[in-house]
Enzyme design. Structure first.
Site, PDB file in Angstrom:
ATOM      1  N   LYS A 168     -42.712  -6.109  13.358  1.00 59.70           N
ATOM      2  CA  LYS A 168     -41.685  -7.052  12.912  1.00 59.70           C
ATOM      3  C   LYS A 168     -42.253  -8.470  12.724  1.00 59.70           C
ATOM      4  O   LYS A 168     -43.370  -8.775  13.185  1.00 59.70           O
ATOM      5  CB  LYS A 168     -40.550  -7.048  13.934  1.00 59.70           C
ATOM      6  CG  LYS A 168     -39.765  -5.725  13.997  1.00 59.70           C
ATOM      7  CD  LYS A 168     -38.641  -5.832  15.031  1.00 59.70           C
ATOM      8  CE  LYS A 168     -37.705  -4.641  14.986  1.00 59.70           C
ATOM      9  NZ  LYS A 168     -36.593  -4.809  15.962  1.00 59.70           N
ATOM     10  N   TYR A 203     -30.740  -1.722   7.832  1.00 64.84           N
ATOM     11  CA  TYR A 203     -29.994  -1.751   9.102  1.00 64.84           C
ATOM     12  C   TYR A 203     -28.500  -1.477   8.910  1.00 64.84           C
ATOM     13  O   TYR A 203     -27.693  -1.867   9.748  1.00 64.84           O
ATOM     14  CB  TYR A 203     -30.191  -3.094   9.799  1.00 64.84           C
ATOM     15  CG  TYR A 203     -31.496  -3.198  10.569  1.00 64.84           C
ATOM     16  CD1 TYR A 203     -31.756  -2.369  11.661  1.00 64.84           C
ATOM     17  CD2 TYR A 203     -32.457  -4.137  10.234  1.00 64.84           C
ATOM     18  CE1 TYR A 203     -32.936  -2.472  12.385  1.00 64.84           C
ATOM     19  CE2 TYR A 203     -33.646  -4.257  10.953  1.00 64.84           C
ATOM     20  CZ  TYR A 203     -33.871  -3.416  12.028  1.00 64.84           C
ATOM     21  OH  TYR A 203     -35.041  -3.525  12.756  1.00 64.84           O
ATOM     22  N   ASN A 214     -38.269  -8.394  19.140  1.00 67.48           N
ATOM     23  CA  ASN A 214     -38.929  -7.466  20.061  1.00 67.48           C
ATOM     24  C   ASN A 214     -40.120  -6.733  19.436  1.00 67.48           C
ATOM     25  O   ASN A 214     -40.515  -5.664  19.880  1.00 67.48           O
ATOM     26  CB  ASN A 214     -37.903  -6.496  20.649  1.00 67.48           C
ATOM     27  CG  ASN A 214     -37.118  -5.763  19.584  1.00 67.48           C
ATOM     28  OD1 ASN A 214     -37.472  -5.815  18.407  1.00 67.48           O
ATOM     29  ND2 ASN A 214     -36.069  -5.071  19.983  1.00 67.48           N
ATOM     30  N   HIS A 266     -40.199  -1.763  15.603  1.00 64.48           N
ATOM     31  CA  HIS A 266     -39.071  -0.854  15.366  1.00 64.48           C
ATOM     32  C   HIS A 266     -39.573   0.577  15.438  1.00 64.48           C
ATOM     33  O   HIS A 266     -40.728   0.851  15.114  1.00 64.48           O
ATOM     34  CB  HIS A 266     -38.480  -1.094  13.959  1.00 64.48           C
ATOM     35  CG  HIS A 266     -37.545   0.005  13.516  1.00 64.48           C
ATOM     36  ND1 HIS A 266     -36.208  -0.005  13.846  1.00 64.48           N
ATOM     37  CD2 HIS A 266     -37.768   1.155  12.816  1.00 64.48           C
ATOM     38  CE1 HIS A 266     -35.641   1.098  13.352  1.00 64.48           C
ATOM     39  NE2 HIS A 266     -36.565   1.816  12.725  1.00 64.48           N
ATOM     40  N   GLU A 315     -35.212   6.481   6.946  1.00 67.77           N
ATOM     41  CA  GLU A 315     -36.070   5.286   6.993  1.00 67.77           C
ATOM     42  C   GLU A 315     -37.392   5.469   6.244  1.00 67.77           C
ATOM     43  O   GLU A 315     -37.852   4.543   5.558  1.00 67.77           O
ATOM     44  CB  GLU A 315     -36.320   4.898   8.452  1.00 67.77           C
ATOM     45  CG  GLU A 315     -35.048   4.411   9.133  1.00 67.77           C
ATOM     46  CD  GLU A 315     -35.202   4.162  10.631  1.00 67.77           C
ATOM     47  OE1 GLU A 315     -34.234   3.685  11.238  1.00 67.77           O
ATOM     48  OE2 GLU A 315     -36.284   4.433  11.185  1.00 67.77           O
TER      49      GLU A 315
HETATM   50  N1  UDP Z   1     -30.828  -6.338  18.502  1.00 68.93           N
HETATM   51  C1  UDP Z   1     -30.370  -7.614  18.809  1.00 68.93           C
HETATM   52  N2  UDP Z   1     -29.458  -7.767  19.822  1.00 68.93           N
HETATM   53  C2  UDP Z   1     -28.965  -6.715  20.525  1.00 68.93           C
HETATM   54  C3  UDP Z   1     -29.414  -5.427  20.214  1.00 68.93           C
HETATM   55  C4  UDP Z   1     -30.340  -5.266  19.205  1.00 68.93           C
HETATM   56  O1  UDP Z   1     -30.796  -8.583  18.178  1.00 68.93           O
HETATM   57  O2  UDP Z   1     -28.137  -6.924  21.437  1.00 68.93           O
HETATM   58  C5  UDP Z   1     -31.811  -6.150  17.417  1.00 68.93           C
HETATM   59  C6  UDP Z   1     -33.215  -5.826  17.942  1.00 68.93           C
HETATM   60  O3  UDP Z   1     -34.169  -6.404  17.065  1.00 68.93           O
HETATM   61  C7  UDP Z   1     -33.214  -4.312  17.872  1.00 68.93           C
HETATM   62  C8  UDP Z   1     -32.440  -4.077  16.571  1.00 68.93           C
HETATM   63  O4  UDP Z   1     -31.413  -5.062  16.604  1.00 68.93           O
HETATM   64  O5  UDP Z   1     -34.532  -3.796  17.833  1.00 68.93           O
HETATM   65  C9  UDP Z   1     -31.824  -2.705  16.417  1.00 68.93           C
HETATM   66  O6  UDP Z   1     -31.029  -2.435  17.571  1.00 68.93           O
HETATM   67  P1  UDP Z   1     -31.075  -1.024  18.286  1.00 68.93           P
HETATM   68  O7  UDP Z   1     -29.931  -0.959  19.230  1.00 68.93           O
HETATM   69  O8  UDP Z   1     -31.185   0.061  17.247  1.00 68.93           O
HETATM   70  O9  UDP Z   1     -32.425  -1.102  19.159  1.00 68.93           O
HETATM   71  P2  UDP Z   1     -33.830  -0.352  18.991  1.00 68.93           P
HETATM   72  O10 UDP Z   1     -33.550   1.020  18.449  1.00 68.93           O
HETATM   73  O11 UDP Z   1     -34.659  -1.188  18.048  1.00 68.93           O
HETATM   74  O12 UDP Z   1     -34.413  -0.331  20.381  1.00 68.93           O
HETATM   75 MG    MG Z   2     -32.503   1.554  16.726  1.00 68.99          MG
END
Ligand code: UDP
Ligand code: MG
Length: 137
Positions: free
Chosen positions: A9, A49, A112, A115, A126
């Site tokens: 990212k 997304y 974070n 992805h 995806e």
């Molecule tokens: N994210 C965020 N705030 C939150 C949860 C998620 O900004 O409270 C962002 C973060 O970058 C995350 C992405 O949205 O990686 C997608 O969320 P998901 O719940 O799918 O988490 P992941 O699968 O990436 O662990």
């Molecule tokens: Mg996710």
């Protein structure tokens, strides 16, 4: 071997962490089947997304993901989807397991660093969002 889709990212690309993240990835036994550096528009991030469109963090997420270049990857390994989720660590770097990419490099629950697809169905959406068959080896 299973395929999963991964992204390095913007927060990680900005800090020149592509090589360090790829090193951990290959050291863990993943094979890079496809890779490119791209810069998403906000609209392209929103399309990717789409499943999160009703979440409160959606707008911030799409502006962050389009603020600079990313590296999109297709990774191959046995049980790649689960194995990559494990190597990434939990969504919030503060809570991620020791030794995971997010624990080592992630800045916050939003920024974070990586992805990963969360299921075969997600990977099936995806991977072709970014790659044609000819780009995967
Ligand atoms: N994210 C965020 N705030 C939150 C949860 C998620 O900004 O409270 C962002 C973060 O970058 C995350 C992405 O949205 O990686 C997608 O969320 P998901 O719940 O799918 O988490 P992941 O699968 O990436 O662990
Ligand atoms: Mg996710």
């Amino acid at each position: 071997m299973e395929r999963t889709f991964a992204i390095i990212k913007p927060d990680a690309v900005e800090r020149n962490l592509i090589g360090k993240i790829l090193d951990k990835t290959e050291s863990a036994g993943f094979v890079v089947a496809g890779m490119k550096k791209i810069h998403l528009s906000v609209e392209e991030a929103e399309g990717f997304y789409y499943v999160h469109k009703d979440r409160p963090f959606f707008n911030d997420l799409c502006s962050y993901m389009s603020r600079g270049p990313i590296v999109v990857l297709v990774l191959r390994k046995n049980d790649a989807i689960l194995a990559w989720r494990t190597l990434m660590g939990g969504t919030n770097p503060a809570d991620a397991e020791a030794g995971t990419i997010r624990k080592e490099f992630g800045l916050s629950i939003g920024e974070n660093s990586v992805h990963g697809s969360d299921s075969p169905e997600s990977a099936s959406f995806e991977i072709p969002y970014f790659f044609s068959q000819l780009e995967l080896v």
